[in-house]
Motif scaffolding. Structure first.
Motif, short mmCIF file in Angstrom:
data_model
loop_
_atom_site.label_atom_id
_atom_site.label_comp_id
_atom_site.label_asym_id
_atom_site.label_seq_id
_atom_site.Cartn_x
_atom_site.Cartn_y
_atom_site.Cartn_z
N HIS A 78 0.84 -1.23 -0.01
CA HIS A 78 0.02 0.17 0.23
C HIS A 78 0.74 1.22 0.06
O HIS A 78 0.30 2.31 -0.24
N ILE A 105 -4.46 -1.44 6.63
CA ILE A 105 -4.73 -0.62 5.42
C ILE A 105 -5.08 0.85 5.73
O ILE A 105 -4.69 1.97 4.89
N ARG A 106 -6.12 0.88 6.60
CA ARG A 106 -6.40 2.32 7.03
C ARG A 106 -5.14 3.01 7.37
O ARG A 106 -4.94 4.28 7.34
N CYS A 125 -2.05 2.49 6.73
CA CYS A 125 -1.08 2.81 5.67
C CYS A 125 -1.86 4.02 4.67
O CYS A 125 -0.84 5.13 4.36
N LYS A 126 -2.97 4.44 4.72
CA LYS A 126 -3.70 5.60 4.22
C LYS A 126 -3.02 6.72 4.63
O LYS A 126 -2.99 7.74 4.22
#
Length: 466
Positions: A386, A458-459, A461-462
């Protein structure tokens, strides 16, 4: 787990080249027939392989082999590193951030706790019950001085392969490893003394240095090889360093394990410049190598190493059983121990003594290490996938942490943003006496990776990617 046989088969064959990267892999139906498992087990096996980075999936074209990304994103030493004597001024910030990461509703990438659900809790509870039944006095007595003699004898025997021959009479039982280090600092140093530390290092050590009125001097540390002997000697020549705190095995947060040769080099420098070495060997049992790495103490011929460790990271932090082996003059250490508390828990001293006598605790540590190694591979693949070229990751040889550098990141600002989304991590500046590592963070990879954890990562990484 049925899928593990399939996972092990493909990892072994991809790594040795029997299956080449890019090669098309058997369909789920063929895997089901070949290994005599259900389709759902075959799906789970390929899912795990994908997480580990050994398989890539494409819509309508099945699965193909790959090798996990390695060299391009492996962390290198910081090019902006600087060394200077400093008083630690961000203790309140450290404590505040620690408290913020303890919220049980927050994704636990920040707090440093191990995977408690993977601990041998049933075994520990069995010995706890036996101890209460057969030694009822253990819940109502102090053990003053060095601690329970039986426990110290068992520890001396158990540690011999990596600590060397140490008399049980030299082992002081403490409430965990950090108390052992605090006792060592108070025994070996006076207020105003300079203590050399690895950089980055565990922020609890910075707190201890500050508490004792000491000054910190950060030493250049390679993410893969460990403390830099040349840089350390340069600082030792020009500064009156009283003590060095070093974590040679599975260091927190970098995860490196120093070679025996480098350990000997650091010891020689300490001896040459009359520097005491306080060894934090807390994570040695969680090495990814099948053989537990040796400690500084094993190679110490001059009597300059105080060895500190505990069972907190692989047997149970709630037991509060740690220890230190002073370099010399244990009387100072006993006085320091008595100034903190009269005794470590008598009950758990008896419990751990029985466990050491009857169980293979190295095997417990090895099993946890293998679990953490898989987790780190999964977390690394998700973060790499990501953040791509913006990120560089450590390549740990033990423990359960990833040290992460993200291009353009302000870690403290990102921490506050992540906090609002119920996600934690530990910002890099907390691991430095001079607040270096502004675009770094530590990620705890101990906790079981599932779909919920995947979405949280994932959140994160964002947030890190801006």
């Amino acid at each position: 787990m049925l899928y593990q046989t399939i996972v092990d088969f493909f990892i072994e064959n991809i790594e040795k080249g029997s299956i080449l990267p890019g090669e098309k892999l058997p369909s789920l139906r063929k895997i089901s027939d070949q290994f005599d498992v259900s389709l759902s087990t075959a799906v789970e096996a390929y899912r795990k392989l994908e997480l580990f980075g050994y398989v890539s999936a494409k819509d309508r074209s099945g699965y193909s082999a790959r090798l996990p990304s390695q060299s391009e994103n492996v962390l290198r030493p910081s090019e902006k590193f600087r060394s200077k004597i400093s008083e630690i001024e961000h203790i309140d910030e450290i404590i505040d951030l620690i408290n913020q990461t303890m919220d049980i509703e927050t994704a636990p990438f920040g707090v440093g706790t191990p995977a408690l659900e993977k601990f041998p809790n049933r075994m520990v509870n069995k010995y706890m019950v036996q101890t209460i039944k057969h030694q009822p006095h253990s819940t109502g007595a102090y053990i003053f001085g060095m601690g329970l003699e039986d426990l110290r004898q068992e520890l001396s025997r158990w540690m011999r392969p990596w600590v060397g021959v140490s008399s049980y009479k030299d082992i002081l039982i403490t409430n965990g490893c950090l108390e052992a280090i605090n006792i060592a600092l108070a025994s070996e140093c006076d207020a105003g003394d300079i203590v050399a530390i690895e950089s980055p290092c565990y922020f609890g050590l910075l707190h201890a240095i500050h508490h004792h009125g000491l000054k910190a001097l950060e030493v250049k540390t390679d993410p893969k090889e460990g403390l830099d002997p040349e840089a350390f000697e340069t600082l030792a020549k020009s500064n009156k360093i009283k003590a060095l705190i070093s974590t040679p095995n599975a260091q927190n947060p970098l995860g490196f394990t120093m070679s025996d040769e480098r350990k000997k080099q650091i010891l020689a420098i300490c001896h040459k410049y009359k520097i005491r070495l306080i060894e934090d060997d807390l994570y040695g049992e969680l090495s990814f190598d099948k053989k537990r790495p040796k400690s500084y103490k094993y190679f110490d011929k001059e009597g300059i190493v105080t060895h500190c460790s505990s069972f907190s990271k692989f047997l149970g932090p709630g037991l509060r059983i740690g220890w230190c082996i002073p370099a010399e003059n244990s009387d100072r250490y006993i006085r320091q121990k008595l100034s903190l508390n009269l005794s470590t828990s008598t009950l758990t001293q008896y419990v751990v003594s029985s466990i050491l006598r009857n169980e293979d605790l190295l095997k417990v540590g090895q099993n946890l290490g293998a679990y953490y190694q898989q987790n780190i591979q999964i977390y690394s693949n998700v973060i790499n996938g990501h953040l791509g070229s913006k990120v560089c990751l450590s390549d740990p040889t033990g423990s359960y942490f990833l040290w992460v550098r993200v291009e353009g990141l302000n870690a403290l600002e990102a921490f506050q943003k992540a906090k609002r989304q119920k996600i934690s991590f530990t910002p890099g500046p907390l691991f430095s006496a001079t607040r270096q590592y502004q675009n770094y963070l530590r990620v705890n990879c101990a906790h079981e990776f599932n779909e919920k954890r995947n979405q949280e990562l994932i959140r994160l990484c964002k947030i890190l990617g801006g």
